[in-house]
Write a protein that holds these residues in place. Structure first.
Motif, PDB file in Angstrom:
ATOM      1  N   HIS A  52     -30.785  12.060  -6.581  1.00 20.55           N
ATOM      2  CA  HIS A  52     -31.793  12.681  -5.725  1.00 20.55           C
ATOM      3  C   HIS A  52     -33.112  11.941  -5.880  1.00 20.55           C
ATOM      4  CE1 HIS A  52     -32.627  14.724  -9.595  1.00 20.55           C
ATOM      5  NE2 HIS A  52     -33.868  14.786  -9.156  1.00 20.55           N
ATOM      6  N   ARG A  53     -33.948  12.023  -4.845  1.00 16.17           N
ATOM      7  CA  ARG A  53     -35.255  11.385  -4.860  1.00 16.17           C
ATOM      8  C   ARG A  53     -36.245  12.256  -5.633  1.00 16.17           C
ATOM      9  NH1 ARG A  53     -36.403   7.173  -1.156  1.00 16.17           N
ATOM     10  NH2 ARG A  53     -34.409   6.225  -0.569  1.00 16.17           N
ATOM     11  N   THR A  54     -37.106  11.619  -6.414  1.00 17.18           N
ATOM     12  CA  THR A  54     -38.163  12.324  -7.124  1.00 17.18           C
ATOM     13  C   THR A  54     -39.410  12.359  -6.246  1.00 17.18           C
ATOM     14  OG1 THR A  54     -39.078  10.343  -8.169  1.00 17.18           O
ATOM     15  CG2 THR A  54     -37.226  11.425  -9.279  1.00 17.18           C
ATOM     16  N   VAL A  55     -40.442  13.083  -6.688  1.00 14.11           N
ATOM     17  CA  VAL A  55     -41.676  13.171  -5.906  1.00 14.11           C
ATOM     18  C   VAL A  55     -42.366  11.811  -5.826  1.00 14.11           C
ATOM     19  CG1 VAL A  55     -42.045  15.612  -6.368  1.00 14.11           C
ATOM     20  CG2 VAL A  55     -42.921  13.917  -7.980  1.00 14.11           C
ATOM     21  N   GLU A  56     -42.063  10.927  -6.798  1.00 16.46           N
ATOM     22  CA  GLU A  56     -42.635   9.574  -6.771  1.00 16.46           C
ATOM     23  C   GLU A  56     -41.797   8.628  -5.938  1.00 16.46           C
ATOM     24  OE1 GLU A  56     -41.905  11.171  -9.590  1.00 16.46           O
ATOM     25  OE2 GLU A  56     -43.897  11.815 -10.290  1.00 16.46           O
ATOM     26  N   ASP A  57     -40.782   9.161  -5.239  1.00 13.76           N
ATOM     27  CA  ASP A  57     -39.884   8.384  -4.387  1.00 13.76           C
ATOM     28  C   ASP A  57     -39.014   7.412  -5.166  1.00 13.76           C
ATOM     29  OD1 ASP A  57     -38.927   8.218  -1.784  1.00 13.76           O
ATOM     30  OD2 ASP A  57     -39.982   6.337  -1.410  1.00 13.76           O
ATOM     31  N   VAL A  96     -35.464   7.325  -7.728  1.00 22.78           N
ATOM     32  CA  VAL A  96     -34.170   8.014  -7.680  1.00 22.78           C
ATOM     33  C   VAL A  96     -33.780   8.411  -9.093  1.00 22.78           C
ATOM     34  CG1 VAL A  96     -31.719   7.775  -7.177  1.00 22.78           C
ATOM     35  CG2 VAL A  96     -33.398   6.771  -5.633  1.00 22.78           C
ATOM     36  N   LYS A  97     -33.320   9.638  -9.243  1.00 22.48           N
ATOM     37  CA  LYS A  97     -32.805  10.097 -10.530  1.00 22.48           C
ATOM     38  C   LYS A  97     -31.341  10.453 -10.334  1.00 22.48           C
ATOM     39  CE  LYS A  97     -35.378  12.099 -13.481  1.00 22.48           C
ATOM     40  NZ  LYS A  97     -36.251  13.021 -14.228  1.00 22.48           N
ATOM     41  N   HIS A 102     -27.371  11.499 -11.991  1.00 17.79           N
ATOM     42  CA  HIS A 102     -26.603  12.131 -13.067  1.00 17.79           C
ATOM     43  C   HIS A 102     -25.323  11.331 -13.265  1.00 17.79           C
ATOM     44  CE1 HIS A 102     -23.845  15.706 -14.325  1.00 17.79           C
ATOM     45  NE2 HIS A 102     -24.156  14.940 -15.357  1.00 17.79           N
ATOM     46  N   HIS A 159     -36.305   3.152 -15.050  1.00 20.20           N
ATOM     47  CA  HIS A 159     -37.579   3.723 -15.500  1.00 20.20           C
ATOM     48  C   HIS A 159     -37.391   4.540 -16.775  1.00 20.20           C
ATOM     49  CE1 HIS A 159     -39.387   2.229 -11.976  1.00 20.20           C
ATOM     50  NE2 HIS A 159     -39.029   3.182 -11.139  1.00 20.20           N
ATOM     51  N   GLU A 211     -33.416   7.283 -14.218  1.00 22.84           N
ATOM     52  CA  GLU A 211     -34.340   7.152 -13.097  1.00 22.84           C
ATOM     53  C   GLU A 211     -34.540   5.677 -12.783  1.00 22.84           C
ATOM     54  OE1 GLU A 211     -38.856   8.542 -11.798  1.00 22.84           O
ATOM     55  OE2 GLU A 211     -37.813   9.560 -13.458  1.00 22.84           O
TER      56      GLU A 211
END
Length: 213
Positions: free
Chosen positions: A17-22, A24-25, A27, A52, A78
């Motif tokens: 899924h995309r994080t707020v910082e655009d 990807v995180k 699993h 990251h 991430e």
């Protein structure tokens, strides 16, 4: 991909899924024969300039997911979206169907897609051009003739178990009469006869007894 090529371990990609910082995180489940190999994999991924952050998750008390190896570990990693082919697949109409398996530096993507073979071939060629990726199709199935249960169960095997089992099938080791001896198969795989039989025994147990694997 780099980590599975450098370390004798495999990876299952479950969700991203995309994080707020655009960024990807994702699993992931890492699987290997030993915990030392898991440690090597996590260290490689954590030190990679392409990631990251790498966070290890606690083990779940119960799970219905298949156990893909003798030792497993769950991670959140991430990274930047351009370091994955996921967006390119989605933009060309390929729908992610199940966990992505990564072994030996190669990703195996199960996807759904609508269209004729020529159209799909053109879409794949566009993705190759956009991402500079090497893409091959291992199997095509219609909705009413999907992958068999046995094929799905091979996701439970470690890279070594899969290599031994697939080579045994290719060389008709399980044919009657057998077309290759255990010693010949072990020599071709580059392992001892004892090691080969151990890999095959564990692979067969996981394929034939999924609830106990």
């Amino acid at each position: 991909m780099q980590a599975t090529e450098a370390v004798d371990a495999g990876l299952l990609v479950h969700t991203v899924h995309r994080t707020v910082e655009d960024a990807v995180k994702g699993h992931f489940t890492v699987y290997a024969d030993t915990t030392n190999q898991l440690d090597e994999f996590v260290a490689f991924a954590d030190e990679s300039p392409l990631t990251h952050s790498t966070v290890e998750l606690g083990q779940r008390p119960t799970s219905t997911a298949p156990n893909p190896g003798n030792a497993t570990r769950e991670l959140f990693v991430e990274y930047e979206p351009e370091h994955s082919i996921s967006d390119a697949l989605v933009s060309h109409g390929f729908i992610h169907d199940a966990s992505v398996r990564v072994e030996g530096g190669v990703e195996h993507w199960p996807v759904f897609v609508a269209g004729g073979r020529d159209e799909i071939r053109n879409r794949l060629e566009a993705i190759r051009t956009e991402t500079d990726a090497e893409i091959s199709v291992s199997r095509v199935a219609t909705p009413d003739g999907g992958p068999s249960e046995t094929a799905d169960r091979t996701d439970r095997l470690t890279p070594r178990q899969r290599e031994a089992f697939e080579l045994a099938c290719e060389q008709n080791y399980y044919a009657w009469p057998r077309e290759i001896s255990t010693r010949e198969l072990a020599d071709e795989l580059g392992v001892s006869k004892t090691t080969l039989l151990e890999h095959l025994r564990k692979a067969e147990a996981k394929l034939l007894n999924p609830d106990d694997a």
